[in-house]
Scaffold this motif. Structure first.
Motif, PDB file in Angstrom:
ATOM      1  N   ARG A 143       4.248  20.331  61.660  1.00 44.63           N
ATOM      2  CA  ARG A 143       4.350  18.876  61.498  1.00 44.63           C
ATOM      3  C   ARG A 143       3.855  18.151  62.741  1.00 44.63           C
ATOM      4  N   CYS A 145       3.432  14.193  64.021  1.00 45.50           N
ATOM      5  CA  CYS A 145       3.848  12.844  63.659  1.00 45.50           C
ATOM      6  C   CYS A 145       3.370  11.861  64.715  1.00 45.50           C
ATOM      7  N   SER A 195      -0.455  14.756  54.002  1.00 45.45           N
ATOM      8  CA  SER A 195       0.049  13.617  54.764  1.00 45.45           C
ATOM      9  C   SER A 195       0.852  12.697  53.872  1.00 45.45           C
ATOM     10  N   GLU A 227       2.170  11.055  59.363  1.00 45.69           N
ATOM     11  CA  GLU A 227       2.648  12.443  59.439  1.00 45.69           C
ATOM     12  C   GLU A 227       1.587  13.361  58.842  1.00 45.69           C
TER      13      GLU A 227
END
Length: 829
Positions: A143, A145, A195, A227
């Motif tokens: 991940r 972000c 995403s 993200e």
């Protein structure tokens, strides 16, 4: 004097000098380098100071900051924070241009950027660079972000601390644009990139598909963090990257020596992993502040955060093993608990808890998590029942560092699993709770379902705790390793552990090193080994050094805060020295750049402009009680405001204590403040925002644009009907069984007669009901298996303990009744 109202304006009809933000991300395996360019332009007829407060990932290492004015490029230096602030003020006082970037004292994921003395008609381009590690998700994705949303942070009453002013506007009104592109490369093929925002299609750069680029589609609305979830083929192999030191730095220093980054993925013996612990004290801590009444994502019909948390607690309570202990706490401005102390898990205590959970609303005011944690830690632990703490919050707090200190101090007695709910949850808080508490962090954003992520953490909590963890190094003669990371306190199956170490001494090019991690799991000694080449990787820049420096800086900052009140400047000096040497920011340092060119001093008084930060529209209006148990719900809505079209109102967080050396600044609006606590001041919102309610708690004070309105003007969101899976789960007993009754029949979509008639005569009703429930789960809900897997294991254990006859006959009859074709062995029978 007439104000020129063209261009980008704030709510006070003031122009906004920030025009655009460009973000380029380079992801190599599990490390991202992020370059943000912020373009400013002063379209006013007087010199400006622009102040922008914005979020960054909590574990980012900010390592470069520069400004370009016309053809002049100025690179910032890292200096001790107070020294940098004074240099900035001195520069502005003498008519020079200056740029200051500093981390907030309270939370490492909030930064303030001051652009000083931008003359009329002048443009400036600011470049900011940071590196960060990507977290491993439940489904093996990595991940990344980019926080685009800075939610209002709650500051508890009476907590002092200097601060910066933050201006926030609803996301739809952010007056600058964002462009975002990412380049992904790895030794293994890139399978896909997903995403929560619209992306242009993934473009592969080579036939092996080990390099790819992806771009954010045009028109990003700033209503969410950006993200990316990156999936590699055969991900999560243990790796080691050795990076050469900086040629200009002194050998023997962190930047002068090579540094190694080890990524370890422990594999535990299957026999141990399949045994689920039947002991433990499970403490659930639920955020009930007003912001938990917001929808889970930006569609107003969606379930609220608090509603999703209630459903998740239902699944958790049904999945707990018999024989464990549990309790549920909730917090806002105050905190509550269901039981005075943790109780043994039984049908009676489970029912009592579920009844109370059903009544929980987002009605406890502000977000004061610290006091509830202090109370939990003051409770004595239960012998042979290791404490597992689950924290659910949307993470809008300001005193992150105080919370981390408390968790770290108590890390020996518990594991902490944290869940960040909704856009803009503080990554510093969520990741910090898990890191300091030896647990695991999860973020639930966009359309994510909370339940599968929470159940994965429960599986981790039910894994036997790994103890006696040690790391040993086997290196060639003359080479030694200095570990820069804090000791590993928790290991979980399939989760990554990172170790940074400085390598001192000389070795031949072909030399190899080996690191061994030893630990004990459920009484079984185990070990994992990784052999690696000491030859430095090519062209990795200084990424690994900067991440290692950031890791060491964060550890030292924790140590410094742990000594609070004791006179010892040694740790702070060490942090400042390391921060200056590595060029990585810290809470004690700041980046400062001054344009010392021989240009003329900038004349005239300097006007301050606060650049607004996006806040999700739903943050602006929310239901709240007047704070505290038993108090009535208060509601208010905003009067319509045409100024809405030009921006949003300010949000006060902090007030920078600066020397003003004869420097004239336009007075910033006065904000309501009591007892040193900062208060969120809402933007002006038309009262037509359906289903959206204003926070009217005592922890949030309005400006005078608020007009109260009657309850019938407000449309509360309709609660969606209960999901059939949760309907069935809610009927399960603590023992794991189901009862044959009309409620079960309804949950299975049948009448009572249809369910009772096919039951084999020799089988008791509870066994028959439990087999039907298991068949329905396997037949209709395999897509949600991770949500019900643990409670199904409990049901199967209960069935085995009954030694029931005719199980095969029951499964056949159940399949015929429900129209399924589930095999007996698939049920685990």
């Amino acid at each position: 004097m007439m104000v020129n109202c063209c261009g980008l304006l704030t709510v006070d009809k003031e122009p906004v000098p920030l025009k655009s933000v460009e973000v380029d991300v380079e992801v190599r395996d599990h490390v991202a380098t992020v370059v943000s360019t912020l373009n400013y332009e002063n379209k006013e007829d007087k010199p400006l100071e622009a102040v922008f407060v914005f979020p960054l990932p909590g574990d980012a290492a900010v390592c470069h900051f520069s400004a370009k004015i016309g053809q002049t490029q100025i690179v910032a230096e890292v200096k001790e924070k107070q020294e940098a602030r004074e240099e900035y003020d001195d520069a502005l006082s003498s008519g020079q241009q200056a740029f200051l970037l500093e981390e907030s004292d309270q939370s490492p994921d909030v930064f303030s950027l001051s652009v000083g003395s931008l003359p009329p008609g002048e443009s400036a381009s600011i470049r900011l660079e940071y590196v960060t590690e990507l977290a491993v998700q439940a489904d093996d994705g990595l991940r990344f972000c980019l926080p685009a949303v800075l939610n209002p942070r709650y500051q508890p009453q009476g907590s002092g601390g200097a601060s910066v002013q933050v201006t926030a506007v609803p996301a739809s009104l952010v007056p600058y644009s964002l462009s975002f592109s990412a380049r992904v490369s790895s030794p293994r093929p890139v399978c896909k990139v997903e995403s929560n925002c619209s992306l242009d299609p993934l473009q592969y750069l080579n036939t092996e598909q080990t390099q790819a680029t992806v771009k954010l589609a045009a028109g990003h609305k700033f209503d969410r963090d950006v993200e990316l979830l990156i999936y590699y083929k055969d991900a999560h192999q243990p790796t080691a990257v050795v990076e050469a030191g900086q040629a200009s730095a002194k050998p023997g220093t962190l930047m002068g020596d090579p540094v190694v980054m080890l990524s370890l993925y422990p594999e535990f013996p299957q026999a141990v992993m399949s045994s689920v612990a039947s002991c433990g004290e499970f403490v659930f801590l639920l955020d009930r502040s007003g912001s938990m009444g917001c929808p889970m994502n930006n569609s107003s019909s969606d379930q609220t955060r608090i509603g999703s948390a209630r459903d998740t607690l239902l699944l958790l309570l049904k999945s707990l093993p018999m024989g464990c202990y549990f309790n549920i706490y909730s917090f806002g401005s105050s905190y509550e608990h269901i039981f005075p102390k943790s109780v043994e898990y039984s049908q009676k205590t489970m029912e009592e808890a579920l009844k109370k959970v059903e009544e929980m609303g987002a009605d406890l005011g502000g977000t004061e998590i610290l006091r509830s944690l202090e109370h939990i830690y003051s409770q004595p632990c239960i012998l042979n029942h290791p404490r597992q703490l689950f924290v659910f919050t949307d993470g809008e707090v300001w005193n992150t560092k105080d919370i981390m200190n408390l968790v770290k101090k108590n890390s020996g007695s518990h594991r902490c699993f944290s869940f960040g709910i909704g856009e803009g949850a503080s990554s510093a808080l969520i990741n910090g709770l898990a890191k300091e508490g030896g647990g695991h962090a999860q973020f639930i954003t966009g359309t994510d379902r909370m339940q599968p992520k929470v159940m994965q953490s429960l599986r981790f909590a039910l894994q036997p705790a790994v103890v006696d963890i040690s790391v040993t190094w086997d290196l060639p003669k003359g080479v030694s390793a200095t570990v820069l990371s804090p000791p590993i306190t928790a290991l979980f199956q399939g989760q990554r552990s990172l170790i940074y170490a400085q390598l001192t001494g000389q070795s031949s090019e072909a030399a190899e090193g080996c690191v061994t991690v030893k630990y004990s799991l459920a009484g079984h000694p185990s070990q994992n080994q990784l052999h690696f080449s000491l030859r430095p990787a090519e062209d990795s820049g200084l990424t690994v050094h900067r991440l290692a420096a950031r890791t060491l800086i964060r550890s030292l900052e924790m140590e410094e805060r742990g000594r609070r009140g004791q006179q010892d400047g040694g740790v702070k000096e060490k942090v400042v020295e390391l921060s200056v040497q590595s060029g990585v920011s810290s809470s004690f340092t700041a980046f400062i750049a001054v344009n010392k060119g021989d240009g003329e001093a900038i004349q005239g008084p300097l006007v301050r402009r606060n650049v607004p930060t996006p806040m999700p529209m739903m943050m602006a209006c929310r239901p709240m009680s007047s704070g505290g148990p038993g108090r009535p719900m208060m509601m208010a809505c905003m009067a319509p405001c045409p100024a809405m079209l030009c921006g949003g109102g300010p949000m006060i967080l902090l007030d920078k204590k600066k020397k003003k050396k004869g420097l004239l600044r336009k007075p910033v609006q006065k904000h309501l403040q009591t007892d040193g606590a900062a208060h969120y001041q809402p933007p002006q919102i038309p009262s037509s925002c359906d289903a959206d309610l204003m926070d009217a708690s005592e922890d949030s004070l309005f400006d005078d644009t608020v007009s109260p309105c009657s309850l019938d003007e407000i449309h509360l969101p309709k609660q969606p009907p209960r999901d059939p899976l949760l309907q069935l789960v809610s009927l399960q007993k603590a023992s794991g069984s189901w009862v044959l009754d009309p409620a079960l029949a309804a949950a299975l979509g049948k009448t009572s007669e249809e369910v009772e008639n096919p039951k084999p005569a020799s089988v008791n009703q509870e066994v028959w009901a439990t087999i039907l429930a298991l068949i329905w789960l396997h037949g209709f809900k395999m897509d949600a298996q991770e949500e019900w897997e643990l409670l199904a294991i409990k049901a199967v254990s209960w069935l085995r303990a009954q030694n029931a006859p005719c199980v095969t006959e029951c499964v056949e009859a159940g399949n015929a009744l429900l129209g399924c074709n589930v095999q007996k062995d698939a049920l685990g029978l």
